[in-house]
Design a protein around this motif. Structure first.
Motif, PDB file in Angstrom:
ATOM      1  N   GLN A 132      44.816  45.935  46.894  1.00  0.00           N
ATOM      2  CA  GLN A 132      46.272  45.769  46.906  1.00  0.00           C
ATOM      3  C   GLN A 132      46.694  44.793  48.003  1.00  0.00           C
ATOM      4  N   ARG A 133      46.075  44.900  49.151  1.00  0.00           N
ATOM      5  CA  ARG A 133      46.417  43.981  50.249  1.00  0.00           C
ATOM      6  C   ARG A 133      46.052  42.549  49.882  1.00  0.00           C
ATOM      7  N   LEU A 134      44.901  42.350  49.281  1.00  0.00           N
ATOM      8  CA  LEU A 134      44.514  41.012  48.850  1.00  0.00           C
ATOM      9  C   LEU A 134      45.548  40.441  47.891  1.00  0.00           C
ATOM     10  N   GLY A 140      38.186  38.861  43.472  1.00  0.00           N
ATOM     11  CA  GLY A 140      38.424  39.120  44.882  1.00  0.00           C
ATOM     12  C   GLY A 140      37.229  39.753  45.568  1.00  0.00           C
ATOM     13  N   SER A 141      37.080  39.456  46.860  1.00  0.00           N
ATOM     14  CA  SER A 141      36.016  40.039  47.664  1.00  0.00           C
ATOM     15  C   SER A 141      36.379  39.931  49.135  1.00  0.00           C
ATOM     16  N   SER A 201      49.684  34.777  47.755  1.00  0.00           N
ATOM     17  CA  SER A 201      50.570  33.618  47.734  1.00  0.00           C
ATOM     18  C   SER A 201      51.154  33.298  49.106  1.00  0.00           C
ATOM     19  N   LEU A 202      50.807  34.082  50.146  1.00  0.00           N
ATOM     20  CA  LEU A 202      51.446  33.919  51.441  1.00  0.00           C
ATOM     21  C   LEU A 202      50.522  33.329  52.495  1.00  0.00           C
ATOM     22  N   GLY A 205      35.346  38.256  59.271  1.00  0.00           N
ATOM     23  CA  GLY A 205      35.389  38.355  57.825  1.00  0.00           C
ATOM     24  C   GLY A 205      36.718  37.896  57.258  1.00  0.00           C
ATOM     25  N   HIS A 206      36.712  37.571  55.972  1.00  0.00           N
ATOM     26  CA  HIS A 206      37.943  37.157  55.321  1.00  0.00           C
ATOM     27  C   HIS A 206      37.967  37.627  53.871  1.00  0.00           C
ATOM     28  N   TYR A 207      39.165  37.768  53.344  1.00  0.00           N
ATOM     29  CA  TYR A 207      39.337  37.951  51.909  1.00  0.00           C
ATOM     30  C   TYR A 207      39.025  36.621  51.229  1.00  0.00           C
ATOM     31  N   ALA A 208      38.364  36.691  50.092  1.00  0.00           N
ATOM     32  CA  ALA A 208      38.098  35.499  49.283  1.00  0.00           C
ATOM     33  C   ALA A 208      38.691  35.729  47.900  1.00  0.00           C
ATOM     34  N   TRP A 209      39.550  34.834  47.498  1.00  0.00           N
ATOM     35  CA  TRP A 209      40.214  34.914  46.198  1.00  0.00           C
ATOM     36  C   TRP A 209      39.803  33.702  45.376  1.00  0.00           C
TER      37      TRP A 209
END
Length: 207
Positions: free
Chosen positions: A39-41, A192-193, A46-47, A108-112
């Motif tokens: 949900q956070r990803l 997402g990951s 878009s931000l 670490g980072h979110y990857a979309w």
């Protein structure tokens, strides 16, 4: 399901790293936390996401012919990100106790990956650089089908295919950063990951 903060979990990860250098742990994270991270990803896509780069220093550049993902670095002040970072801190301590790796921090980072994007074969650390020692990838994709693409493919040092991994939600992949080339195949839906890396403070580790 293994408890990611348990001694049994640390033993399993340490054994996998010592024996083969990588391991795949399906459904290792509680579904509730997977849902929060997912949900956070989605809320921040878009931000705060920006196009990922390749290379380092003056050679750093954006090249969608090599990688097309967007990234957003984890924020330790955010309570959801903090839960994941806390688990990684426990893992860092557990592996240091078992393998004497000297891991001192984690980033670490979110990857979309939007539909149609991919990441060509690469390694996460240049040989001898020791900037990244151990890679983690947590997938955040519910009900991922065989026709959705986006698989992670792992290779050995001779670039022979070891395993093709579906990015199913809750699956965690851990591997030695310098040793295993890997790639993300083209995805046909949003993928997402969380990608992350443990680092050491000097050029030696002892397992």
């Amino acid at each position: 399901m293994l408890d990611m903060g348990s001694e049994t979990f640390f033993d399993k990860v340490a054994d996998g790293i010592a024996q083969s250098g990588y391991l795949v742990l399906p459904q290792v994270l509680a579904p509730s936390l997977v849902g929060q991270l997912q949900q956070r990803l989605g809320q921040h896509a878009s931000l705060t996401f920006h196009e990922a780069s390749i290379g380092r220093g003056r050679q750093q550049q954006k090249n969608q012919a090599i990688r097309g993902d967007r990234i957003c670095w984890l924020d330790g002040e955010n309570p959801i990100d903090h839960q994941w970072l806390s688990l990684m801190e426990q893992l860092r301590l557990g592996l240091n106790q078992r393998l004497f790796m000297g891991l001192f921090d984690y980033e670490g980072h979110y990857a979309w990956y939007p539909p149609g994007t991919f990441y060509r074969k690469h390694v996460d650390a240049l040989p001898g650089s020791r900037n990244r020692i151990l890679t983690t990838v947590l997938f955040l994709n519910h009900q991922w089908g065989d026709d959705d693409g986006g698989e992670l493919r792992m290779f050995d040092a001779q670039h022979q295919l070891l395993q093709t991994i579906s990015p199913q939600a809750g699956t965690l992949v851990i591997f030695l950063s310098e040793r295993f080339p890997h790639e993300v195949l083209p995805t046909f839906r949003d993928r997402g990951s969380i990608a992350g890396w443990f680092r050491v403070s000097n050029s030696h580790y002892g397992f």
